[in-house]
Write an enzyme that holds these catalytic residues in place. Sequence first.
Site, mmCIF file in Angstrom:
data_model
loop_
_atom_site.group_PDB
_atom_site.id
_atom_site.type_symbol
_atom_site.label_atom_id
_atom_site.label_comp_id
_atom_site.label_asym_id
_atom_site.label_seq_id
_atom_site.Cartn_x
_atom_site.Cartn_y
_atom_site.Cartn_z
ATOM 1 N N ARG A 84 -13.625 -5.625 -6.155
ATOM 2 C CA ARG A 84 -12.654 -5.148 -5.175
ATOM 3 C C ARG A 84 -11.994 -3.896 -5.724
ATOM 4 O O ARG A 84 -12.133 -3.567 -6.901
ATOM 5 C CB ARG A 84 -11.618 -6.205 -4.778
ATOM 6 C CG ARG A 84 -11.172 -7.220 -5.793
ATOM 7 C CD ARG A 84 -10.290 -6.755 -6.907
ATOM 8 N NE ARG A 84 -9.101 -6.036 -6.531
ATOM 9 C CZ ARG A 84 -8.413 -5.289 -7.376
ATOM 10 N NH1 ARG A 84 -8.808 -5.156 -8.649
ATOM 11 N NH2 ARG A 84 -7.325 -4.664 -7.007
ATOM 12 N N GLY A 85 -11.288 -3.168 -4.838
ATOM 13 C CA GLY A 85 -10.681 -1.902 -5.244
ATOM 14 C C GLY A 85 -11.524 -0.746 -4.734
ATOM 15 O O GLY A 85 -12.758 -0.792 -4.785
ATOM 16 N N ALA A 86 -10.839 0.318 -4.268
ATOM 17 C CA ALA A 86 -11.503 1.422 -3.564
ATOM 18 C C ALA A 86 -12.673 2.010 -4.361
ATOM 19 O O ALA A 86 -13.815 2.021 -3.895
ATOM 20 C CB ALA A 86 -10.466 2.504 -3.247
ATOM 21 N N ARG A 145 -17.881 -4.686 4.001
ATOM 22 C CA ARG A 145 -16.430 -4.441 4.135
ATOM 23 C C ARG A 145 -16.262 -3.365 5.194
ATOM 24 O O ARG A 145 -16.047 -2.194 4.860
ATOM 25 C CB ARG A 145 -15.829 -3.967 2.791
ATOM 26 C CG ARG A 145 -15.719 -5.028 1.706
ATOM 27 C CD ARG A 145 -14.572 -6.015 1.943
ATOM 28 N NE ARG A 145 -13.262 -5.451 1.754
ATOM 29 C CZ ARG A 145 -12.645 -5.306 0.576
ATOM 30 N NH1 ARG A 145 -13.236 -5.681 -0.535
ATOM 31 N NH2 ARG A 145 -11.435 -4.808 0.515
ATOM 32 N N GLN A 202 -1.714 -10.097 -8.103
ATOM 33 C CA GLN A 202 -2.632 -9.207 -8.826
ATOM 34 C C GLN A 202 -1.980 -8.604 -10.071
ATOM 35 O O GLN A 202 -2.675 -8.228 -11.011
ATOM 36 C CB GLN A 202 -3.108 -8.063 -7.918
ATOM 37 C CG GLN A 202 -3.926 -8.494 -6.713
ATOM 38 C CD GLN A 202 -3.067 -8.674 -5.476
ATOM 39 O OE1 GLN A 202 -1.885 -9.017 -5.569
ATOM 40 N NE2 GLN A 202 -3.639 -8.455 -4.317
ATOM 41 N N ASP A 245 -3.096 2.582 -1.256
ATOM 42 C CA ASP A 245 -4.292 2.347 -0.458
ATOM 43 C C ASP A 245 -4.543 3.497 0.506
ATOM 44 O O ASP A 245 -5.678 3.781 0.859
ATOM 45 C CB ASP A 245 -4.148 1.041 0.328
ATOM 46 C CG ASP A 245 -4.188 -0.149 -0.600
ATOM 47 O OD1 ASP A 245 -3.133 -0.500 -1.157
ATOM 48 O OD2 ASP A 245 -5.283 -0.700 -0.803
ATOM 49 N N ASN A 281 0.904 0.991 0.470
ATOM 50 C CA ASN A 281 0.437 0.281 -0.727
ATOM 51 C C ASN A 281 0.823 -1.184 -0.581
ATOM 52 O O ASN A 281 1.446 -1.594 0.403
ATOM 53 C CB ASN A 281 1.049 0.910 -1.993
ATOM 54 C CG ASN A 281 0.381 0.423 -3.263
ATOM 55 O OD1 ASN A 281 -0.847 0.292 -3.310
ATOM 56 N ND2 ASN A 281 1.153 0.121 -4.283
ATOM 57 N N LYS A 282 0.459 -1.959 -1.557
ATOM 58 C CA LYS A 282 0.693 -3.410 -1.539
ATOM 59 C C LYS A 282 2.132 -3.756 -1.165
ATOM 60 O O LYS A 282 3.069 -3.086 -1.592
ATOM 61 C CB LYS A 282 0.383 -3.960 -2.936
ATOM 62 C CG LYS A 282 0.376 -5.464 -3.049
ATOM 63 C CD LYS A 282 -0.729 -6.088 -2.236
ATOM 64 C CE LYS A 282 -2.080 -5.581 -2.675
ATOM 65 N NZ LYS A 282 -3.137 -5.770 -1.699
#
Lengths: 370, 370
Positions: B57-59, B100, B205, B246, B257-258
Amino acid sequence: MNVIIRGQTRPYRTVTFDANRNAVLLIEQRLLPHQFEIAATRDFRETAAAIRDMIVRGAGAIGAAAAYGLAQGARAFRGRDLKKFSRHVEQVYDTLQSARPTAVDPVNAMNDVRHAMRRGKSVEEQQAIALAAAEEFANEDVQHCEQIGRHGAKLICNGTRILTHCNAGWLAFVDVGSATAPIYAAQAAGKKFHVFCDETRPRSQGATLTAWELAQQGISHEVIADNAAGHLMQRGEIDLVIVGSDRTLGRTGEVANKIGTYTKAVLAKRHGIPFYVAIPLSTIDWKLKSGFDIPIEERHESEVLGAWGAISNRQSGRRAYVRVANPTSGARNPGFDVTPAELITGVITPAGIFKPQELWKCRRALGFGG
Amino acid sequence: MNVIIRGQTRPYRTVTFDANRNAVLLIEQRLLPHQFEIAATRDFRETAAAIRDMIVRGAGAIGAAAAYGLAQGARAFRGRDLKKFSRHVEQVYDTLQSARPTAVDPVNAMNDVRHAMRRGKSVEEQQAIALAAAEEFANEDVQHCEQIGRHGAKLICNGTRILTHCNAGWLAFVDVGSATAPIYAAQAAGKKFHVFCDETRPRSQGATLTAWELAQQGISHEVIADNAAGHLMQRGEIDLVIVGSDRTLGRTGEVANKIGTYTKAVLAKRHGIPFYVAIPLSTIDWKLKSGFDIPIEERHESEVLGAWGAISNRQSGRRAYVRVANPTSGARNPGFDVTPAELITGVITPAGIFKPQELWKCRRALGFGG
């Protein structure tokens, strides 16, 4: 307040006394929200253990438990010798006080009971007075919370979306609660509204105790992560914040409460959302001159590094601790924070709603003689 | 970055390729921090499944995984017919993209690879080019993160106490990370400092991935509850905040963002603490004109109502979900929030540090042609 057991709604207090069995009855708060049980302590030593082991927690609730525990111990004495009886009562007092040595409520509550007992001329009379005084202490705790509710309910309208943090609910008192008192009073007045419960990491009292309370009362509510309140405020989804307090400084209006309260106050200020603190008068500290002098308890890191919960989703699910964080990392865990007066719209007390900066000026109305 | 396995320190990338086995190698992120395992996908369908199921996961990391997956699929083709080969590659592309569907990085990465392949005149040539182009994409991801690190490391001095939120670490990229890049670069320069990791409920996370990363690199750090940052700032214990993003709006400087990032930015502003966002250029959105137009994903309530962790404290402890909250309560679970430009001190990019309000003015330096 009400508890739903197998579909039946029944009223309960957090702490009561069974005179026939000479037992203190306590809601077993360590099992909530996954199990509802009443613990009956058979003697004052068991009552002290229940306070120490946090079967009962919260300022008002442990005050009442200690008052009942003192009466319980006094009533267990056999004989007519007043001197021996007095020595016995002192021993009961010391045992109950040492259960939570830093808490002020058990001491105040037991002093009330002990003071009243002096009116009795025999052991038997003093025993009867002890129980009556403990009952009075518990009833007063409920009355004070109801007064908070009457004053605070005016802040809640139909459709109000309220944010609360941690648990300053009826489980922390004998009944009704402080931060929840306006909520229950507004419900009793027929108002329809919604409550967001901050989960309140690391101990999750919002997700466990407050959410459980509100569910039992049939109040519309949702749990949110502590991270979510800012976003909800930004999107206009929160109208009012009400929290409790562990210690409020009468001289400055600063409020010490569960870690995260300060953050919610900063966010509320930014968004122009009223931020209220609901407190009984016993939590006002008239001595300290600065919030920076309030000692902030640093709690065990395991609370931050993991979580307690039920393995299955059923009420009877086995409780377990899971380690969430990286196993080789440590944690900081301050238990409380201090919110300055400038961020607080008002303090809701049994004597009315005050601006935090006005507590000192109004100290006589708030029961401080100094 | 480094991973410590049985006392031995070894360098790893989040995503690599084994040309002999034609396999994509991925750090199994779902098992972290309790177990470290490398997953090897045997064909492009398994790679797509690994992206879909969040093994990776992660861009930056899913971009590289998709690029390698496309090369893996192309290299599995047997025969010399270029037309059949092209049809096969399109099928691989579609399979990987659908893993995705809303993510932009896999698409950009695979377009790069597909574009490069056109230079090849035979199936064999195109297969070789595909792998080379995927390697180049992965290496560029690492280089961009290293450039972020070089610019951001200047913000960190000996003794700096940094707060970070969520995981914008090397696990979210091929290596180095975005928010962590300045931290690793400062460490490489011999600086001594401390990092507070917000646990980042509800998915934790920060407590799991970021704390694990920092522990592997031997960087001084502690996990804190999301509620604790305000208190630490108030007591002067945080000097600098660095987070990832993000999506950053090039026209307004707003940062998605988160969930919880906005709250930390509000707190940092109040306390005059610099608040930086570290991003690769690929996360800048040059189209949207307002942060309110960014769709905020509402995630499943079970994330808020409970927690995942290891039953025992050992690395190999069995993972389990515990229900923390009251079983009859629901939750709201917004996954992201939007921080306005006025709260952001600077945006750390591979091209340098910019004020968020200056992104649009500097769009050519930031690789936007429009």
